[in-house]
Write an enzyme that holds these catalytic residues in place. Structure first.
Site, PDB file in Angstrom:
ATOM      1  N   ASP A  36       0.771  -1.195   0.080  1.00 16.92           N
ATOM      2  CA  ASP A  36       0.136   0.024   0.048  1.00 16.92           C
ATOM      3  C   ASP A  36       0.667   1.411  -0.185  1.00 16.92           C
ATOM      4  OD1 ASP A  36      -2.033   2.088   0.310  1.00 16.92           O
ATOM      5  OD2 ASP A  36      -3.140   0.714   1.816  1.00 16.92           O
ATOM      6  N   GLY A  50      -4.324   3.696  -8.535  1.00 18.30           N
ATOM      7  CA  GLY A  50      -4.542   4.078 -10.035  1.00 18.30           C
ATOM      8  C   GLY A  50      -3.960   5.107 -10.412  1.00 18.30           C
ATOM      9  N   ASP A 101     -10.188   3.561  -2.217  1.00 14.16           N
ATOM     10  CA  ASP A 101     -10.990   2.744  -1.429  1.00 14.16           C
ATOM     11  C   ASP A 101     -12.655   2.579  -1.597  1.00 14.16           C
ATOM     12  OD1 ASP A 101      -8.521   2.226  -0.427  1.00 14.16           O
ATOM     13  OD2 ASP A 101      -9.028   3.079   1.741  1.00 14.16           O
TER      14      ASP A 101
END
Length: 738
Positions: A487, A532, A553
């Site tokens: 992440d 993205g 999210d």
């Protein structure tokens, strides 16, 4: 959304007042924690000012893992009560809070959401909860026509933090504002019951009449109706029930009318319905007939077989190095590139089934999208080894493993505050042994996923992997990790220091970790979670990633589902292929809540069917986000349709794209390995629509349909007569040949 901080709000700010409310978005704040800051008389003139509709991170403040107080000064005029149809209750509507709050009015606690680290049971996030606190107009502590202080204590774990969203509003509600209506549907023996619950949040009794109806949306036929006079008192809800057919798409509606004022409250809800027929008692293979593994890497594959247990699974002569248990767990390793094909047989007291299976030993893994579970949407930072194990057992016990769900992924919240002395990553007290957990999962044919960040800290404020990538990859290997969600959170600080913000700056941290993952003697599915940025779908496969998030999210709302699913996935089909998948984020069905505030998904049943239909068409990662142990019949029926899941797992690996948009109707199509096509017909509008599919054939380039099958209901259709009433935000899902 996690960080430690305390906030105090004060300010004489721009106030807007109308007949029955006062609103402000300004406050004063102070980092730290002092119970005296709740008191009216506390001096706060030297506190700084802040906008309470924006996280403090968005205002240049970083308060991680600490307390902050906000203080707001308001003069509340007694004129608010004039003309109101009730004068007993005043409501304080607060912004949302990352992550927990305690709210005081002139020193008196009037509301709280979540729990603080010092509370019994420890910290519990409630960032997504609505905060509306009511007080008695006479005895609730309001200083009418004088200065009042609303003090809000905020604790934040992770980032971002603070108050955000709507402004603070003080209002006198209407007589019916305290009445809420909730529908619940559950099985009662062989009958499905819908229960209407009327709840009164205020001390003012609600006296009136309620009308309750259930209608079949497709035929318009009434399933049941009743009218009752009711008195609803605070703390004493009123419940009414009606039966309905759970195989039909039904709509429940209710209207409450106040006896004195004539004011009313209306609500309606689409009820849960079951389209997937029961699986046969005889064995049935539900997983793809192909699996990829690299030479020398451990083989971990569980044959998904439904049917009455016990089921014995066997295979013909397997080559040296491979072993198959009677429970269908294939393990071992093969040290050279090859393709191994064998016949697997499943047998129980009702019969037997066979599947020709091919193990492809080569350089490509993830030949179909991953199916499994991720801890974030239900447990968030409260995840623990015990919860992962209980969820894995529920995955098996409830039959989800029989349909191919096999990844058990720990998201954020497993890391210790500090690394070991040698720099290796350490786990916190919630995870006694990662190695033991991995072994336990692998014995059952399940796969083990974990989470980290290329930055210094994760989204939850835990240690990231920056400058320790090799050590972390080696630790993952030693624990038996099969999946890494990596992440971006935290890396933004390092990225901000780079002069060149081109695509290479986004690629670099992900390429670095993949180098070390590939050095490990096991396959680790590599999931890029960077929302993205820099069109990751254009370069994700070139850093040897197996999937990449295409958006931010997802949340369990139609707005989020529509934006992520229907808007942002258009045109991404060319970038998906076996081994490489676009990821529009996790599934938002079942009971979710991000920590211990679990609740049913806010998506309607039709929206949940649309969600699963679209995700299977998109060849998306199918990672369940809810608490598996609390999964109801509806959610299991939704997730355990072998024909629907087969579209997601189709070995051709072609993702769907939008083929047609006609008003509120969208049609998405996906080519399949057997030469047929999967087609989703979606109603994205706010009204039920009657749809004749034949009218769209010319626009789809189809001259004539040879066959059509309803995937959800698993029945063949007349290809010349495909007509439906599709509810708002609902869909039909067919497989056709032409």
């Amino acid at each position: 959304m996690k960080k430690n901080l305390l906030l105090i709000i004060l300010a004489v700010l721009s106030l807007s007042a109308s007949a029955q409310n006062i609103t402000t978005n300004r406050a004063r704040y102070h980092q730290g924690d002092d119970p005296n800051w709740a008191k009216f008389e506390t001096a706060d003139n030297d506190w700084e000012e802040m906008d309470i509709t924006k996280n403090w991170d968005d205002q240049g403040k970083v308060f991680n893992n600490t307390y902050v107080w906000y203080r707001i000064h308001l003069t509340i005029p007694s004129s608010l009560l004039k003309g109101a149809d009730q004068q007993k209750v005043v409501v304080f509507d607060l912004p949302s809070a990352d992550d927990t709050d305690e709210t005081y009015l002139n020193g008196q606690l009037i509301g709280k959401k979540g729990s603080m680290p010092s509370d019994e049971g420890g910290y519990r996030s409630a960032w997504s909860a609505e905060r509306s606190y009511s007080v008695d107009a006479k005895s609730g502590g309001i200083r009418w026509d004088q200065d009042n202080v609303i003090a809000v204590r905020v604790y934040n774990g992770g980032e971002p933090g603070g108050l955000f969203g709507r402004p603070l509003t003080v209002r006198v509600p209407n007589i019916t504002d305290g009445l809420s209506m909730q529908f619940a549907d559950a099985a009662d023996g062989q009958t499905q019951q819908c229960t209407l619950q009327l709840t009164n949040d205020y001390k003012v009794n609600q006296v009136g009449t309620v009308t309750f109806n259930i209608v079949d949306r497709e035929t318009g036929r009434s399933e049941g109706s009743l009218t009752r006079k009711v008195t609803v008192k605070k703390g004493k809800p009123v419940r009414l029930s009606l039966p309905y057919d759970k195989t039909h798409r039904c709509l429940a509606s209710a209207k409450y009318v106040d006896a004195k004022s004539g004011k009313y409250v209306e609500q309606q809800r689409s009820l849960k319905f079951l389209l997937t027929p029961p699986a046969p008692l005889t064995p049935r293979f539900n997983t793809p007939a192909v699996f990829g593994v690299r030479p020398g890497s451990p083989v971990i594959f569980r044959f998904g077989v439904s049917g009455e247990k016990p089921i014995k699974i066997t295979a013909g002569q397997l080559p040296a190095g491979l072993h198959l248990t009677e429970q269908g767990v294939l393990s071992g390793s093969v040290d050279h590139e090859c393709e191994i094909t064998f016949m697997a047989t499943a047998e129980n007291s009702h019969g037997r089934a066979q599947q020709e299976f091919t193990l492809k030993v080569g350089q490509k893994i993830a030949l179909t999208p991953p199916m499994g579970w991720n801890s974030w949407n239900c447990w968030a930072l409260s995840v623990s080894q015990e919860k992962v194990m209980s969820s894995a057992q529920a995955l098996i016990d409830k039959g989800l493993a029989d349909y191919g769900y096999c990844y058990m992924n720990i998201d954020d919240g497993w890391e210790a505050p500090e690394r070991n002395a040698d720099g290796t990553i350490a786990v916190n007290e919630k995870f006694p042994s990662m190695k033991a957990l991995g072994d336990w999962l692998h014995e059952r044919g399940l796969k083990f996923g974990i989470y980290s960040s290329p930055g210094d800290y994760t989204c939850g404020g835990y240690l990231g992997s920056i400058d320790h990538e090799l050590q972390d990859a080696e630790s993952y290997n030693s624990w038996g990790i099969d999946y890494l969600k990596y992440d971006w959170c935290g890396y933004g600080r390092a990225h901000a220091k780079e002069k060149d913000k081109g695509v290479a700056s986004y690629v670099r941290p992900y390429l670095l970790m993949q180098k070390f993952l590939r050095e490990q003697p096991r396959d680790i599915f590599y999931s890029l979670c960077q929302y993205g940025m820099a069109n990751v779908w254009e370069w994700g496969r070139f850093v040897d990633a197996n999937s990449w998030r295409t958006t931010g999210d997802i949340t369990d709302t139609w707005a989020s589902l529509y934006d992520i699913g229907f808007r942002r996935q258009v045109g991404l089909a060319p970038y998906a292929a076996p081994g490489y998948w676009n990821d529009p984020d996790m599934l938002i069905v079942g009971k979710v809540g991000w920590s211990s505030n679990l609740r049913d998904s806010r998506l309607t049943p039709d929206e949940q069917y649309t969600h699963i239909t679209l995700w299977t068409l998109l060849a998306a990662n199918m990672l369940i986000g809810c608490d598996i142990a609390q999964m109801d019949e509806f959610t299991l029926n939704l997730l355990c349709n072998n024909e629907v899941n087969a579209i997601n797992q189709d070995v051709l690996g072609k993702q769907a794209d939008r083929a047609l948009q006609a008003g509120d109707i969208q049609i998405w199509t996906r080519p399949l390995a057997d030469g047929s096509h999967a087609i989703g017909i979606f109603n994205v509008g706010d009204k039920d629509l009657r749809v004749n599919f034949s009218q769209y054939l010319p626009q789809l380039g189809i001259s004539q349909l040879q066959s059509a099958r309803d995937l959800w209901r698993q029945r063949d259709l007349d290809p010349a007569n495909l007509q439906w009433v599709i509810p708002t935000h609902g869909c039909e899902y067919i497989k056709v040949k032409y």
